[in-house]
Design an enzyme around this catalytic site. Structure first.
Site, PDB file in Angstrom:
ATOM      1  N   GLU A 197      52.314  37.666 110.075  1.00  0.00           N
ATOM      2  CA  GLU A 197      52.388  36.220 110.336  1.00  0.00           C
ATOM      3  C   GLU A 197      53.729  35.690 110.841  1.00  0.00           C
ATOM      4  O   GLU A 197      54.339  34.817 110.203  1.00  0.00           O
ATOM      5  CB  GLU A 197      51.962  35.459 109.087  1.00  0.00           C
ATOM      6  CG  GLU A 197      50.528  35.743 108.703  1.00  0.00           C
ATOM      7  CD  GLU A 197      49.927  34.692 107.798  1.00  0.00           C
ATOM      8  OE1 GLU A 197      50.668  33.924 107.177  1.00  0.00           O
ATOM      9  OE2 GLU A 197      48.689  34.642 107.723  1.00  0.00           O
ATOM     10  N   GLU A 213      42.703  38.511 107.040  1.00  0.00           N
ATOM     11  CA  GLU A 213      42.715  37.489 105.986  1.00  0.00           C
ATOM     12  C   GLU A 213      41.752  36.387 106.385  1.00  0.00           C
ATOM     13  O   GLU A 213      41.652  36.037 107.563  1.00  0.00           O
ATOM     14  CB  GLU A 213      44.119  36.892 105.772  1.00  0.00           C
ATOM     15  CG  GLU A 213      45.108  37.860 105.164  1.00  0.00           C
ATOM     16  CD  GLU A 213      46.473  37.241 104.873  1.00  0.00           C
ATOM     17  OE1 GLU A 213      46.529  36.040 104.538  1.00  0.00           O
ATOM     18  OE2 GLU A 213      47.472  37.966 104.984  1.00  0.00           O
TER      19      GLU A 213
END
Ligand code: BG6
Length: 479
Positions: A164, A378
């Site tokens: 991320e 995710e």
């Protein structure tokens, strides 16, 4: 078409959010041990000291994964467990933990999907040179990467390098150690990101050259962005937001250069990273181009036009209280875009828009643009779960969320998108990056609170049994 044979059903976690044993067997602090200690003092959220205590429960955890039918498990390696000082002496006991975990997974036919870096830089490197702010971190990251790749190259096929980058830029104080004096200097967010791009390129080249058949990607926090209205100015705002918040990362991974519109915006506002000779060539090296993209998707976002005379707000606020609507301000870039609430979507208690349809849109859009396989690493619903007196957790809201997301993945596959895996967040409850342990995501309940780690007993939630059936039927049985 539907889910192909060999589809990787599983779930994800990250090291500091589940392992605990923060100072055990030679491990030293990571920046997350320090950041979370601070969050405990400020907000009462749990520290990372015990987390879900997976360090001591990993065999039981792999057995539970096997019981659910997992084909894959995505997790990260804590740099500070194997190299407590960031570089230098290897901590054999720390390395042994990952050898044991990976062997246990392989023995149970669960494909390990590794993330090399998930927010937890060794604290020693923050003390030495302020961590990711200093370019030295790129070389040190390679010391760690080579160690892990050389150790596990025969057992790991799927490698995600950095978790991320886009979220690190947006919420940098939660994800990185940032010294006081730098807090108001937003250029540094993009400097950190540039260092990560260099580290990512070097690591990707190293894996490609040393692991035959490896697939390398990034795990990117990704929310598709919609325009607030069909007014063409709102549509342009959406395109600008898409460039700066999403394409600025994916273009580096797949095209080998910074998205032009985003980079020009950053240059005009004094935010662009300082580069050295050879940096852009390194990012463009064909061996640094990724093979797939791992997506961490929870929500979609919304943007609207914003006039030149509006006030600049560098980034949207964070909801710390878990009370809907308790979010302080939306990111605003005058003359470019302003983020806003999507009036058409409900949200979680932490103000994350609930939008399973966005999953299909995201997958189709990214596959159309880059033509590379995608993975979900995710996806999930943070919620306040209730443990009943008979020690059950009836989390039908989570089942509903995951079911609709899986159906959206299936629709994307049916339209030709290559999806390799669905690994939602998270295998078990864990320490949230922004809201302690009371915000739960897992299929397995961890019996602990923010104040009291208790024994971290594992309890199967209703979603555990539901996901088991989903996997058994290769995604057909969702009701
Ligand atoms: C992703 C991270 O941003 O979202 C995870 O990769 C994180 O580490 C997850 O836990 C959910 O966010 P949060 O703040 O609810 O923990």
């Amino acid at each position: 078409m539907s889910f192909p044979e060999g589809f990787l059903w599983g779930a994800s976690t990250s090291a500091y959010q589940v392992e605990g044993a923060a100072y055990e067997d030679g491990k030293k602090a990571s920046q997350q041990d320090i950041i979370n200690k601070d969050s405990y003092e400020k907000f009462g959220f749990a520290t990372a000291e015990v987390a879900s205590d997976m360090y001591h429960h990993y065999k039981e955890d792999v057995a539970l994964m096997k019981e659910m039918g997992f084909k894959a498990y995505r997790f990260s390696i804590a740099w500070s467990r194997v190299l407590p000082d960031g570089v230098g002496e290897v901590n054999e006991k720390g390395m042994q933990f990952y050898k044991d975990l990976i062997d246990e997974l392989v023995k149970n036919d669960i494909e390990p999907i590794i993330t090399l870096y998930h927010y937890d830089l060794p604290w020693a490197l923050c003390e030495k040179y302020n961590g990711w702010l200093d370019r030295q971190v790129v070389d040190d990251f390679m010391v760690f990467t080579k160690l892990i790749v050389d150790e596990f190259k025969d057992k790991i096929k799927y490698w995600t390098v950095i978790n991320e980058q886009s979220i690190i830029v947006q919420y940098w104080t939660q994800k990185c150690y940032i010294p006081e004096e730098v807090l108001s200097d937003n250029q540094k967010r993009y400097q950190i990101n540039h260092h990560m791009n260099l580290a990512n390129a070097l690591a990707t080249i190293y894996i490609h050259e040393n692991v035959p058949g490896a697939m390398v990607g990034a795990a990117l926090g990704y929310s598709p962005i919609y325009p607030l209205t069909s007014n063409s100015l709102d549509v342009m705002a959406m395109q600008n937001a898409q460039a700066l918040r999403n394409d600025y990362y994916t273009d580096v991974y797949f095209k080998g250069y910074y998205n032009k519109a985003a980079h020009i915006y950053l240059e005009q506002h004094g935010l662009a990273p300082i580069m050295e000779e050879g940096d852009l060539e390194l990012i463009a090296d064909p061996r640094a181009i990724h093979d797939f993209l791992a997506l961490n998707n929870y929500a979609s976002e919304c943007a609207k036009w914003c006039g030149e005379d509006e006030k600049e707000i560098a980034w949207s606020g964070v909801n710390r209280s878990g009370k809907k609507g308790d979010i302080s301000g939306f990111e605003t870039h005058p003359g470019f875009y302003e983020m806003c609430k999507n009036p058409k979507l409900d949200t979680t208690d932490w103000d994350w828009a609930i939008d399973p349809q966005g999953m299909e849109y995201m997958l189709r859009d990214l596959y159309n643009r880059y033509n590379k396989p995608l993975m979900i690493t995710e996806n999930g619903l943070g919620a306040y779960d209730i443990l009943t007196e008979d020690r059950k957790v009836h989390d039908e809201y989570r089942i509903d969320f995951l079911k609709k997301n899986i159906q959206a993945v299936e629709r994307a596959i049916d339209k030709g998108v290559e999806v390799l895996a669905y690994c939602p967040w998270s295998y078990c409850d864990l320490l949230s990056t922004s809201n302690g342990v009371k915000k739960r995501y897992g299929f397995v309940y961890i019996d602990r609170t923010d104040d009291d780690p208790k024994q971290c007993e594992r309890i199967r939630k209703d979603s555990f049994y539901w996901y088991q059936k989903c996997i058994q039927s290769n995604g057909k049985e969702l009701d």
